[in-house]
Design a protein around this motif. Structure first.
Motif, PDB file in Angstrom:
ATOM      1  N   VAL A   1       0.836  -1.207   0.000  1.00 46.75           N
ATOM      2  CA  VAL A   1       0.000   0.000   0.000  1.00 46.75           C
ATOM      3  C   VAL A   1       0.869   1.255   0.000  1.00 46.75           C
ATOM      4  O   VAL A   1       0.622   2.210  -0.742  1.00 46.75           O
ATOM      5  CB  VAL A   1      -0.957   0.000   1.214  1.00 46.75           C
ATOM      6  N   LYS A   2       1.904   1.274   0.834  1.00 44.01           N
ATOM      7  CA  LYS A   2       2.803   2.435   0.892  1.00 44.01           C
ATOM      8  C   LYS A   2       3.548   2.616  -0.438  1.00 44.01           C
ATOM      9  O   LYS A   2       3.770   3.736  -0.900  1.00 44.01           O
ATOM     10  CB  LYS A   2       3.789   2.285   2.049  1.00 44.01           C
ATOM     11  N   ALA A   3       3.929   1.487  -1.039  1.00 43.05           N
ATOM     12  CA  ALA A   3       4.634   1.561  -2.317  1.00 43.05           C
ATOM     13  C   ALA A   3       3.752   2.192  -3.389  1.00 43.05           C
ATOM     14  O   ALA A   3       4.186   3.089  -4.129  1.00 43.05           O
ATOM     15  CB  ALA A   3       5.076   0.166  -2.751  1.00 43.05           C
ATOM     16  N   TYR A   4       2.497   1.741  -3.459  1.00 44.50           N
ATOM     17  CA  TYR A   4       1.599   2.266  -4.481  1.00 44.50           C
ATOM     18  C   TYR A   4       1.144   3.687  -4.170  1.00 44.50           C
ATOM     19  O   TYR A   4       0.687   4.409  -5.062  1.00 44.50           O
ATOM     20  CB  TYR A   4       0.393   1.342  -4.652  1.00 44.50           C
ATOM     21  N   ALA A   5       1.276   4.098  -2.907  1.00 45.02           N
ATOM     22  CA  ALA A   5       0.976   5.488  -2.561  1.00 45.02           C
ATOM     23  C   ALA A   5       2.082   6.428  -3.038  1.00 45.02           C
ATOM     24  O   ALA A   5       1.829   7.604  -3.328  1.00 45.02           O
ATOM     25  CB  ALA A   5       0.788   5.626  -1.049  1.00 45.02           C
TER      26      ALA A   5
ATOM     27  N   GLY B   1       4.400   5.540  -5.645  1.00 45.59           N
ATOM     28  CA  GLY B   1       4.722   5.352  -7.057  1.00 45.59           C
ATOM     29  C   GLY B   1       3.524   4.876  -7.839  1.00 45.59           C
ATOM     30  O   GLY B   1       2.569   4.330  -7.283  1.00 45.59           O
ATOM     31  N   GLU B   2       3.562   5.059  -9.157  1.00 49.04           N
ATOM     32  CA  GLU B   2       2.473   4.638 -10.018  1.00 49.04           C
ATOM     33  C   GLU B   2       2.432   3.115 -10.132  1.00 49.04           C
ATOM     34  O   GLU B   2       3.479   2.462 -10.203  1.00 49.04           O
ATOM     35  CB  GLU B   2       2.630   5.247 -11.413  1.00 49.04           C
ATOM     36  N   ALA B   3       1.220   2.577 -10.176  1.00 50.99           N
ATOM     37  CA  ALA B   3       1.057   1.126 -10.286  1.00 50.99           C
ATOM     38  C   ALA B   3       1.736   0.593 -11.542  1.00 50.99           C
ATOM     39  O   ALA B   3       2.342  -0.478 -11.540  1.00 50.99           O
ATOM     40  CB  ALA B   3      -0.429   0.766 -10.285  1.00 50.99           C
ATOM     41  N   SER B   4       1.637   1.364 -12.644  1.00 47.26           N
ATOM     42  CA  SER B   4       2.235   0.924 -13.903  1.00 47.26           C
ATOM     43  C   SER B   4       3.756   0.861 -13.818  1.00 47.26           C
ATOM     44  O   SER B   4       4.395   0.096 -14.538  1.00 47.26           O
ATOM     45  CB  SER B   4       1.814   1.870 -15.036  1.00 47.26           C
ATOM     46  N   THR B   5       4.345   1.657 -12.934  1.00 47.73           N
ATOM     47  CA  THR B   5       5.801   1.640 -12.764  1.00 47.73           C
ATOM     48  C   THR B   5       6.229   0.483 -11.870  1.00 47.73           C
ATOM     49  O   THR B   5       7.274  -0.151 -12.096  1.00 47.73           O
ATOM     50  CB  THR B   5       6.282   2.963 -12.142  1.00 47.73           C
ATOM     51  N   LEU B   6       5.421   0.178 -10.873  1.00 49.43           N
ATOM     52  CA  LEU B   6       5.800  -0.831  -9.888  1.00 49.43           C
ATOM     53  C   LEU B   6       5.499  -2.260 -10.324  1.00 49.43           C
ATOM     54  O   LEU B   6       6.132  -3.197  -9.842  1.00 49.43           O
ATOM     55  CB  LEU B   6       5.070  -0.557  -8.569  1.00 49.43           C
ATOM     56  N   ALA B   7       4.536  -2.438 -11.232  1.00 47.97           N
ATOM     57  CA  ALA B   7       4.064  -3.776 -11.593  1.00 47.97           C
ATOM     58  C   ALA B   7       5.179  -4.753 -11.971  1.00 47.97           C
ATOM     59  O   ALA B   7       5.190  -5.896 -11.491  1.00 47.97           O
ATOM     60  CB  ALA B   7       3.038  -3.675 -12.725  1.00 47.97           C
ATOM     61  N   PRO B   8       6.151  -4.376 -12.820  1.00 47.01           N
ATOM     62  CA  PRO B   8       7.180  -5.362 -13.193  1.00 47.01           C
ATOM     63  C   PRO B   8       7.995  -5.865 -12.015  1.00 47.01           C
ATOM     64  O   PRO B   8       8.498  -6.996 -12.043  1.00 47.01           O
ATOM     65  CB  PRO B   8       8.076  -4.575 -14.173  1.00 47.01           C
TER      66      PRO B   8
END
Length: 283
Positions: A219-223, A225-232
């Motif tokens: 949750v903190k990560a997606y808060a 950074g963008e989900a599209s950036t974190l997904a990989p």
């Protein structure tokens, strides 16, 4: 860094789950995870006071929350059962065909359009899964089928999450995930109950702690950074699963598992790339 930490924590949770299946039935492992998950989540619920509790107990999308929780429970049960006789790295690799299944389900359930390039990536992902499973060679067995069932269930839960959208907050969804899972597993666990040892209870508590910690980190990560950036970066979980499988269970990933995992990761990253490109085009 936060999302990578979350993948480490989730891999550790799966490793503990696999270890427990040696002495405790999978349903009981899932039940223990949900019990301690809710216990560790409760301070976050109580911290917000009565207003937060009221919001959590009265979701705006109750039916979807129950459906999502049931699918999450099914995914957990399938995966934990698969771990009983399947190497952790192989089961995790098979599970990560989830984005491909999600892409296919998004057409009838969300009305999304999927182009030919993404369909090719979906097909490649399933080829990667077949490489891991090795049909006709030295098959993993029913564990592969159960891991795939876990991926299908998880993909359905993701679709439900997208239907919920921002109507219910992360804390609301977290509570209902735990509550529905606890009730569902609690109905079945009396039929297979085995008295857990003190060590088993400690490991179940660790599972609950890992589940909450992984959720908070994500949750903190997606808060931030963008989900599209974190997904990989979520695919790093396949790597950690291999490391834990080798260090704890002595499972050396085979060449076919490594090759199939690489194909699955490549397919998933390409699907992510196409979704990001289309998102920019429609913005």
């Amino acid at each position: 860094m936060l999302i990578l930490a979350a993948t480490v924590v989730f891999s550790a949770m799966d490793g503990v789950s696999k270890f427990l299946t040696g002495s405790v039935p999978p349903v009981e492992v899932a039940f223990g995870r949900y019990v301690f998950y809710l216990l560790f989540l409760s301070p976050l619920l109580l911290k917000g006071g009565r207003r937060t509790l009221t919001t959590v107990l009265r979701p705006k999308r109750p039916v979807l929350q129950v459906v999502r929780g049931a699918l999450m429970l099914a995914s957990a049960l399938f995966f934990i059962t698969a771990l009983a006789d399947t190497p952790l790295a192989a089961a995790t690799a098979i599970f990560f065909v989830c984005p491909m299944i999600q892409t296919a389900l998004a057409i009838p359930l969300l009305g999304e359009k999927v182009g030919p390039r993404r369909w090719i990536a979906v097909g490649a992902g399933f080829v990667g899964m077949l490489i891991v499973v090795r049909p006709g060679g030295d098959p993993i067995g029913w564990g592969a089928v159960l891991a795939l069932g876990s991926a299908v269930s998880w993909a359905g839960a993701v679709i439900a999450s997208r239907r919920i959208g921002t109507d219910d907050g992360a804390l609301v969804t977290s509570f209902w995930t735990g509550f529905v899972g606890l009730v569902g597993a609690g109905v079945a666990v009396p039929f297979v109950w085995v008295m857990p040892s003190g060590g088993d209870m400690v490991l179940m508590a660790a599972m609950g702690a890992f589940a909450v910690a992984g959720h908070v980190l994500a949750v903190k990560a997606y808060a931030l950074g963008e989900a599209s950036t974190l997904a990989p970066f979520t695919y790093a979980q396949i790597v950690w699963a291999g490391v834990i499988g080798l260090a704890v269970f002595g499972h050396v990933p085979t060449a076919t598992t490594l090759l199939g995992s690489a194909v699955i990761v490549g397919s998933g990253v390409y699907i992510w790339h196409r979704e990001r490109v289309q998102g920019r085009a429609s913005a």
